[in-house]
Enzyme design. Structure first.
Site, PDB file in Angstrom:
ATOM      1  N   CYS A  43       0.815  -1.224   0.000  1.00 22.39           N
ATOM      2  CA  CYS A  43       0.000   0.000   0.000  1.00 22.39           C
ATOM      3  C   CYS A  43       0.848   1.274   0.000  1.00 22.39           C
ATOM      4  CB  CYS A  43      -0.988  -0.007   1.152  1.00 22.39           C
ATOM      5  SG  CYS A  43      -0.278  -0.282   2.784  1.00 22.39           S
ATOM      6  N   ASP A  99      -7.085   5.717  -1.878  1.00 22.32           N
ATOM      7  CA  ASP A  99      -6.806   4.502  -1.115  1.00 22.32           C
ATOM      8  C   ASP A  99      -6.372   3.374  -2.047  1.00 22.32           C
ATOM      9  OD1 ASP A  99      -6.803   2.290   0.553  1.00 22.32           O
ATOM     10  OD2 ASP A  99      -8.655   2.850   1.580  1.00 22.32           O
ATOM     11  N   HIS A 151      -6.037   0.250  -1.288  1.00 30.78           N
ATOM     12  CA  HIS A 151      -6.477  -1.060  -0.800  1.00 30.78           C
ATOM     13  C   HIS A 151      -7.669  -1.598  -1.587  1.00 30.78           C
ATOM     14  CE1 HIS A 151      -4.207   0.711   2.555  1.00 30.78           C
ATOM     15  NE2 HIS A 151      -3.886  -0.535   2.840  1.00 30.78           N
TER      16      HIS A 151
END
Length: 481
Positions: free
Chosen positions: A112, A313, A315
């Site tokens: 990440c 993000d 993820h």
């Protein structure tokens, strides 16, 4: 369904395959089938990649500041959504070639921060080659835009790929598949940009919560040395298209500067006293965001409204995008299959949008997020890194003035210390210009040749006993007599 919950942390892809075999019997199953691994991860790990969608956000504080751009109440929240969507969005991918040949083929669960570094660097390259506040058009792209995007493809020969970032992390003590912190990500970016002749960006990482203006200028006016390590292609040859950046090769005195400042704004939680300073930071024209996030959950922050930080993000796991270079090679019977190393970054590979008579536009929709996400300031991890990009020396001087007059005084104590010159108690600053250790393999080409005596190049040391030494001394005496 509950029986498979314990498997969630170990293998999301198997869960997805399980659901794909089931009939659609309820809404949750239908959602899982639609969104795949990303939704399974969201539902079962309680770390959702999309905690808030645009439709659920209520913005009370205007203007919003996003990477130095002011968005007023008159512009509306749609303008902010469009701005966020225009930024590069790099997420987890799976099914790419194993890193290092035998390593992982997905970065899900560990990459990440590497993806956040890609997003930040992508914003820098957009500013460098296209301009500030790039606006993405889903129907139309430019050659330069596509060239930038190619540099982040999940392939071993893409300069800013997950492969290159992960392997460069080894030089910072991080094994492949190990989680990066903001400082490690900054150091890796500094090392990789050395090889990007096209962008010619200098990266300065200010350490110990101190920004020394003199050091940043030194970094922006330094060039990789002539004996710096060059990119080595898989056939073992030095890529001749990517020679070092020396003052003799490049005339400008100032290299565009990416300034990274890793900070820790608290012990276990972020200190509320820095809220105003972070708000001021996003107003700076040179701002290119913050890499940070929640503990072990990296995010790329791009804007702020009141105490809400907007972010992208990583993820969310998707399959690897098919390389447009490979697509072109398969269609073009004249295309060569030789490994060209990094040279395709200098010589633009024809992309689908450039050959409209045969191809449709490259699908880059998965590289732009259609939702706007936010997190409260108090939930941000205190370990983060500020990023600013100065195209010119004048922009850098303007940045220094803004930091001293507005950004740093906004909090007490200030987020970091700003100094004009390096204190005497600190060691001399040495700008990173690459590793000066290039081995010329041709020096070893003649080893083993029939007409070469290897021993001739070495001093031969014989070990004698005391008796042998005495006999040799007697022989010498006889000869002298």
């Amino acid at each position: 369904m509950l029986s498979i919950l314990p498997l969630a942390y170990s293998n999301f892809s198997r869960i997805l395959q399980y659901f794909e075999q089931l009939p659609v019997v309820d809404k949750m199953t239908e959602e899982i089938l639609k969104q795949g691994v990303g939704i399974v991860e969201t539902s079962l790990t309680f770390e959702p990649p999309f905690c808030e969608s645009f439709e659920r956000i209520s913005i009370d504080n205007f203007p919003i500041f996003a990477l130095g751009k002011e968005i007023s109440k008159e512009d509306g929240i749609e303008a902010m959504k469009k701005y966020v969507t225009s930024r590069f969005w790099f997420t987890y991918r799976r099914d790419f070639s194993p890193i290092g040949g035998t390593g992982p083929s997905t970065d899900q669960g560990w990459g990440c921060m590497l993806r956040c570094a890609q997003m930040l660097l992508g914003e820098v390259l957009l500013r460098r080659h296209i301009g500030r506040h790039f606006e993405w058009d889903i129907e139309k792209t430019s050659e330069i835009y596509e060239k930038i995007l190619q540099m982040f493809f999940d392939e071993k020969d893409a300069l800013y790929s997950i492969h290159q970032i992960a392997q460069m992390g080894v030089t910072e003590g991080k094994e492949v598949s190990k989680w990066f912190g903001p400082n490690t990500a900054a150091q890796v970016m500094k090392k990789l940009t050395i090889f990007d002749d096209w962008s010619n960006i200098a990266v300065h990482v200010a350490l110990d919560n101190i920004l020394v203006k003199e050091d940043a200028i030194t970094m922006a006016t330094s060039y990789p040395s002539e004996d710096a390590v060059k990119l080595i292609m898989e056939n073992g040859l030095v890529d001749k298209n990517r020679l070092s950046l020396s003052p003799g090769n490049i005339i400008p005195e100032w290299r565009p500067l990416l300034l990274m400042i890793p900070l820790r704004l608290g012990l276990t939680t972020i200190n509320p006293c820095y809220l105003s300073a972070i708000q001021e930071f996003f107003k700076i024209p040179q701002c290119v965001g913050i890499i940070g996030g929640r503990p072990n959950h990296a995010l790329y922050f791009v804007g702020m409204s009141g105490s809400k930080l907007f972010y992208l993000d990583p993820h969310y796991c998707r399959p690897k995008t098919e390389s447009t270079a490979k697509m072109y090679a398969e269609k073009d019977s004249t295309a060569t299959t030789d490994d060209v190393g990094f040279s395709h970054l200098e010589e633009l590979v024809p992309l689908p949008s450039q050959t409209a008579d045969v191809y449709t536009k490259m699908d880059d929709s998965t590289y732009h997020c259609q939702m706007m996400l936010w997190i409260e300031y108090e939930n941000v991890d205190p370990s983060l890194a500020l990023a600013m990009f100065c195209e010119t020396r004048d922009e850098f001087e303007n940045l220094c003035e803004t930091l001293q007059k507005t950004t740093l005084p906004a909090s007490q104590p200030p987020m970091f210390e700003f100094l004009q010159r390096r204190p005497k108690y600190l060691p001399k600053f040495e700008p990173y210009t690459g590793v000066s250790m290039k081995i010329e393999m041709k020096e070893f080409d003649d080893i083993g040749a029939a007409n070469v005596k290897i021993d001739d190049d070495f001093e031969v040391l014989d070990v004698h006993t005391e008796e042998e030494d005495a006999d040799e001394d007697n022989d010498d005496d006889v000869a002298n007599a």
